[in-house]
Design a protein around this motif. Structure first.
Motif, PDB file in Angstrom:
ATOM      1  N   GLY A   1       0.768  -1.245   0.000  1.00 57.74           N
ATOM      2  CA  GLY A   1       0.000   0.000   0.000  1.00 57.74           C
ATOM      3  C   GLY A   1       0.794   1.287   0.000  1.00 57.74           C
ATOM      4  O   GLY A   1       0.247   2.335   0.353  1.00 57.74           O
ATOM      5  N   VAL A   2       2.073   1.258  -0.398  1.00 59.37           N
ATOM      6  CA  VAL A   2       2.801   2.532  -0.456  1.00 59.37           C
ATOM      7  C   VAL A   2       2.303   3.373  -1.625  1.00 59.37           C
ATOM      8  O   VAL A   2       1.729   2.864  -2.591  1.00 59.37           O
ATOM      9  N   ASP A   3       2.529   4.669  -1.515  1.00 59.54           N
ATOM     10  CA  ASP A   3       2.194   5.598  -2.594  1.00 59.54           C
ATOM     11  C   ASP A   3       3.418   5.924  -3.450  1.00 59.54           C
ATOM     12  O   ASP A   3       3.287   6.295  -4.611  1.00 59.54           O
ATOM     13  N   ILE A   4       4.600   5.832  -2.831  1.00 63.23           N
ATOM     14  CA  ILE A   4       5.828   6.327  -3.464  1.00 63.23           C
ATOM     15  C   ILE A   4       6.933   5.276  -3.376  1.00 63.23           C
ATOM     16  O   ILE A   4       7.191   4.731  -2.301  1.00 63.23           O
ATOM     17  N   PHE A   5       7.550   4.996  -4.525  1.00 62.05           N
ATOM     18  CA  PHE A   5       8.765   4.185  -4.529  1.00 62.05           C
ATOM     19  C   PHE A   5       9.954   5.139  -4.471  1.00 62.05           C
ATOM     20  O   PHE A   5      10.110   5.983  -5.342  1.00 62.05           O
ATOM     21  N   LYS A   6      10.799   4.976  -3.446  1.00 62.69           N
ATOM     22  CA  LYS A   6      11.964   5.849  -3.324  1.00 62.69           C
ATOM     23  C   LYS A   6      13.202   5.101  -3.779  1.00 62.69           C
ATOM     24  O   LYS A   6      13.511   4.037  -3.248  1.00 62.69           O
ATOM     25  N   ILE A   7      13.905   5.654  -4.749  1.00 63.52           N
ATOM     26  CA  ILE A   7      15.135   5.029  -5.248  1.00 63.52           C
ATOM     27  C   ILE A   7      16.312   5.979  -5.044  1.00 63.52           C
ATOM     28  O   ILE A   7      16.142   7.189  -4.900  1.00 63.52           O
ATOM     29  N   VAL A   8      17.491   5.374  -5.022  1.00 63.34           N
ATOM     30  CA  VAL A   8      18.703   6.131  -4.714  1.00 63.34           C
ATOM     31  C   VAL A   8      19.749   5.874  -5.801  1.00 63.34           C
ATOM     32  O   VAL A   8      20.713   5.142  -5.572  1.00 63.34           O
ATOM     33  N   PRO A   9      19.570   6.458  -6.974  1.00 59.39           N
ATOM     34  CA  PRO A   9      20.504   6.164  -8.056  1.00 59.39           C
ATOM     35  C   PRO A   9      21.867   6.823  -7.926  1.00 59.39           C
ATOM     36  O   PRO A   9      22.780   6.479  -8.678  1.00 59.39           O
ATOM     37  N   SER A  10      22.031   7.769  -6.983  1.00 54.89           N
ATOM     38  CA  SER A  10      23.362   8.375  -6.890  1.00 54.89           C
ATOM     39  C   SER A  10      23.792   8.523  -5.451  1.00 54.89           C
ATOM     40  O   SER A  10      23.077   8.176  -4.526  1.00 54.89           O
ATOM     41  N   ALA A  11      24.989   9.066  -5.275  1.00 56.44           N
ATOM     42  CA  ALA A  11      25.673   9.057  -3.986  1.00 56.44           C
ATOM     43  C   ALA A  11      25.111  10.091  -3.016  1.00 56.44           C
ATOM     44  O   ALA A  11      24.434  11.031  -3.419  1.00 56.44           O
TER      45      ALA A  11
ATOM     46  N   VAL B   1       7.274   7.740  -8.248  1.00 58.83           N
ATOM     47  CA  VAL B   1       8.669   7.418  -7.989  1.00 58.83           C
ATOM     48  C   VAL B   1       9.395   8.703  -7.598  1.00 58.83           C
ATOM     49  O   VAL B   1       9.235   9.737  -8.257  1.00 58.83           O
ATOM     50  N   ALA B   2      10.128   8.635  -6.509  1.00 60.19           N
ATOM     51  CA  ALA B   2      10.960   9.758  -6.067  1.00 60.19           C
ATOM     52  C   ALA B   2      12.403   9.275  -6.042  1.00 60.19           C
ATOM     53  O   ALA B   2      12.672   8.160  -5.596  1.00 60.19           O
ATOM     54  N   ALA B   3      13.313  10.114  -6.525  1.00 55.25           N
ATOM     55  CA  ALA B   3      14.703   9.679  -6.655  1.00 55.25           C
ATOM     56  C   ALA B   3      15.672  10.663  -6.033  1.00 55.25           C
ATOM     57  O   ALA B   3      15.566  11.878  -6.242  1.00 55.25           O
ATOM     58  N   HIS B   4      16.606  10.111  -5.275  1.00 58.03           N
ATOM     59  CA  HIS B   4      17.746  10.889  -4.796  1.00 58.03           C
ATOM     60  C   HIS B   4      18.736  10.940  -5.962  1.00 58.03           C
ATOM     61  O   HIS B   4      19.448   9.967  -6.220  1.00 58.03           O
ATOM     62  N   ALA B   5      18.731  12.051  -6.699  1.00 56.77           N
ATOM     63  CA  ALA B   5      19.533  12.137  -7.928  1.00 56.77           C
ATOM     64  C   ALA B   5      20.418  13.370  -7.880  1.00 56.77           C
ATOM     65  O   ALA B   5      19.952  14.487  -8.075  1.00 56.77           O
ATOM     66  N   ARG B   6      21.667  13.154  -7.606  1.00 56.88           N
ATOM     67  CA  ARG B   6      22.601  14.278  -7.483  1.00 56.88           C
ATOM     68  C   ARG B   6      23.461  14.447  -8.730  1.00 56.88           C
ATOM     69  O   ARG B   6      23.725  15.559  -9.157  1.00 56.88           O
ATOM     70  N   SER B   7      23.904  13.348  -9.320  1.00 57.15           N
ATOM     71  CA  SER B   7      24.756  13.452 -10.509  1.00 57.15           C
ATOM     72  C   SER B   7      23.905  13.823 -11.719  1.00 57.15           C
ATOM     73  O   SER B   7      22.704  13.539 -11.773  1.00 57.15           O
ATOM     74  N   ALA B   8      24.524  14.448 -12.707  1.00 57.59           N
ATOM     75  CA  ALA B   8      23.809  14.800 -13.946  1.00 57.59           C
ATOM     76  C   ALA B   8      23.268  13.541 -14.610  1.00 57.59           C
ATOM     77  O   ALA B   8      22.128  13.515 -15.105  1.00 57.59           O
ATOM     78  N   GLU B   9      24.071  12.486 -14.596  1.00 51.02           N
ATOM     79  CA  GLU B   9      23.651  11.235 -15.223  1.00 51.02           C
ATOM     80  C   GLU B   9      22.403  10.667 -14.535  1.00 51.02           C
ATOM     81  O   GLU B   9      21.467  10.212 -15.199  1.00 51.02           O
ATOM     82  N   ALA B  10      22.388  10.717 -13.205  1.00 49.62           N
ATOM     83  CA  ALA B  10      21.225  10.188 -12.470  1.00 49.62           C
ATOM     84  C   ALA B  10      19.975  11.016 -12.761  1.00 49.62           C
ATOM     85  O   ALA B  10      18.885  10.467 -12.939  1.00 49.62           O
ATOM     86  N   VAL B  11      20.135  12.338 -12.819  1.00 46.50           N
ATOM     87  CA  VAL B  11      18.974  13.192 -13.113  1.00 46.50           C
ATOM     88  C   VAL B  11      18.408  12.816 -14.481  1.00 46.50           C
ATOM     89  O   VAL B  11      17.197  12.625 -14.648  1.00 46.50           O
TER      90      VAL B  11
END
Ligand SMILES: [Zn+2]
Length: 421
Positions: free
Chosen positions: A176-186, A219-229
């Motif tokens: 039942g979550v609403d948001i998948f949180k992923i961490v593609p960058s550091a 989906v929410a992403a921790h995206a710091r690098s240009a590539e991850a964005v």
């Protein structure tokens, strides 16, 4: 149906239009009428709240919330408590958010799998006070990626390959979550990894986005690098956190998708460390200080540019750490004004009207407008003149969520003062 009539208020509507003197009628859980220019609303049955010239504005949204992070000193501390105790402590934070004028929270990850879900459901059932909440997963990372601290019972879920990400997303949707949180960058701190590093593959991000699309999740992403964005925007991730090193191509992609994507720089951690760390007993070495300064400088330039390109940039700053505790959340609006060149009305729009859009309630949440849900703050003073007053909970004379007062207006003027006006 209960009716409340706010009179004698300066209305900030959330859409960044100039404030105006007016009256606002709430019927049930929605705003039924807004009057301006001296017009009076006829509502003989309504309970009248005389604002005495105070500001009436929409409740705020935090776009990167971690309600189940208990103002921890380290990431490893996040799961020190049993799941049962964690839920009880998180409930306190939910109430605290309402006390501080935040009526909506978009979760940037849950410390344990079901904490956000349990709190969201208890709030929606009316069992505990708290904001509207979209519940997230634990952050999903890869072996050796940000959040893999080498133990199973951690705040991150370690997955490898698109199949594992797909399965975990499906399982989270079932719970039942609403948001998948992923961490593609550091992460933003630590000496062994750099912001430039990207850890997830395009296929892994795509697998999560595919399930989100099928099951109508975000989906929410921790995206710091240009590539991850770029990887996230290209795959349809709706919420991009940080975007620290977004290059021209990444910014072009964000602009091209500005009607469906949101950015939250989430600078609470580096900013809190630099400006307030010592007052919370947190010492910072020269390397970390320099890194935080660089982060603030880079992000400030990028967010000003994204705003000018029409990308929705939202407040919400990783509150839930020792030097960046819950309750300080409205400091983000000050940062938007002080560092990113937002006008106070634009910062308020980001936290209200844009927040409502992030919550999936475009035009119905985060506005003082006919038909919108009645999430309202009565503020002692003018946040356009001083955006910092929103950080002071005592300035909220009244707080309403969904038509109900979380904090009712208590008599604050004597009869003599009223007569003298
Ligand atoms: Zn976060």
């Amino acid at each position: 149906m209960s009716e409340t009539l706010f009179i004698n208020v300066e209305v900030i509507d959330g859409a960044a239009k100039p404030a105006f003197s007016g009256q606002v009628l709430v019927k049930g859980n929605r705003i039924a009428e807004v009057a301006r220019d001296g017009a009076a609303i006829d509502a003989p049955e309504a309970h009248v709240v005389d604002g005495g010239g105070a500001t009436l504005m929409p409740g705020m949204t935090d776009a990167h919330a971690h309600l189940s992070f208990l103002d921890a000193a380290t990431l490893g501390d996040l799961t020190n408590l049993t799941p049962e105790r964690l839920v009880l402590e998180t409930a306190k934070n939910a109430r605290k958010m309402l006390d501080h004028g935040f009526t909506s929270m978009f979760s940037g990850s849950s410390a344990r799998d079901n904490t956000d879900i349990a709190i969201r459901d208890a709030i929606n059932a009316g069992d505990i006070p708290g904001p509207r909440l979209l519940a997230a997963t634990r952050q999903m990372t890869v072996s050796g990626g940000f959040g893999d601290i080498g133990k199973e019972d951690a705040y991150s879920l370690v997955l490898n390959g698109p199949e594992e990400f797909r399965n975990a997303s499906r399982e989270a949707a079932r719970r039942g979550v609403d948001i998948f949180k992923i961490v593609p960058s550091a992460p933003g701190s630590g000496k062994d990894v750099l912001a430039e590093d990207t850890a997830m593959t395009d296929a892994e991000v795509a697998a999560v986005c595919e399930v989100a699309h099928q099951r109508n999740r975000r989906v929410a992403a921790h995206a710091r690098s240009a590539e991850a964005v770029k990887m996230c925007v290209g795959n349809g991730v709706q919420m991009i956190y940080h975007a620290t090193l977004a290059d021209e191509e990444a910014k072009d992609m964000l602009e091209a998708r500005k009607d469906s994507v949101f950015v939250a720089p989430a600078m609470g951690l580096p900013y809190g460390r630099l400006k307030e760390g010592e007052s919370y007993g947190v010492s910072t070495d020269d390397y970390t200080r320099a890194r935080a300064e660089k982060e603030i400088e880079t992000v400030s330039v990028n967010m000003a540019e994204l705003k000018s390109r029409g990308v929705r940039v939202l407040p919400g700053g990783d509150y839930g750490f020792k030097w960046n505790p819950h309750g300080r959340n409205a400091r983000d609006l000050f940062m938007f004004v002080d560092l990113f060149g937002f006008s106070p009305l634009e910062a308020i729009r980001a936290a209200t009207a844009h927040g409502g859009e992030l919550m999936g309630m475009r035009g119905e949440l985060g506005l003082v407008a006919k038909g919108a849900f009645a999430d309202l703050l009565l503020v002692d003073g003018d946040p356009v003149k001083d955006i910092q007053i929103l950080q002071d909970r005592d300035r909220f004379l009244a707080i309403m969520k969904n038509g109900d007062f979380h904090k009712p207006l208590t008599a604050n003027r004597t009869q003599a003062q009223v007569a003298a006006e």
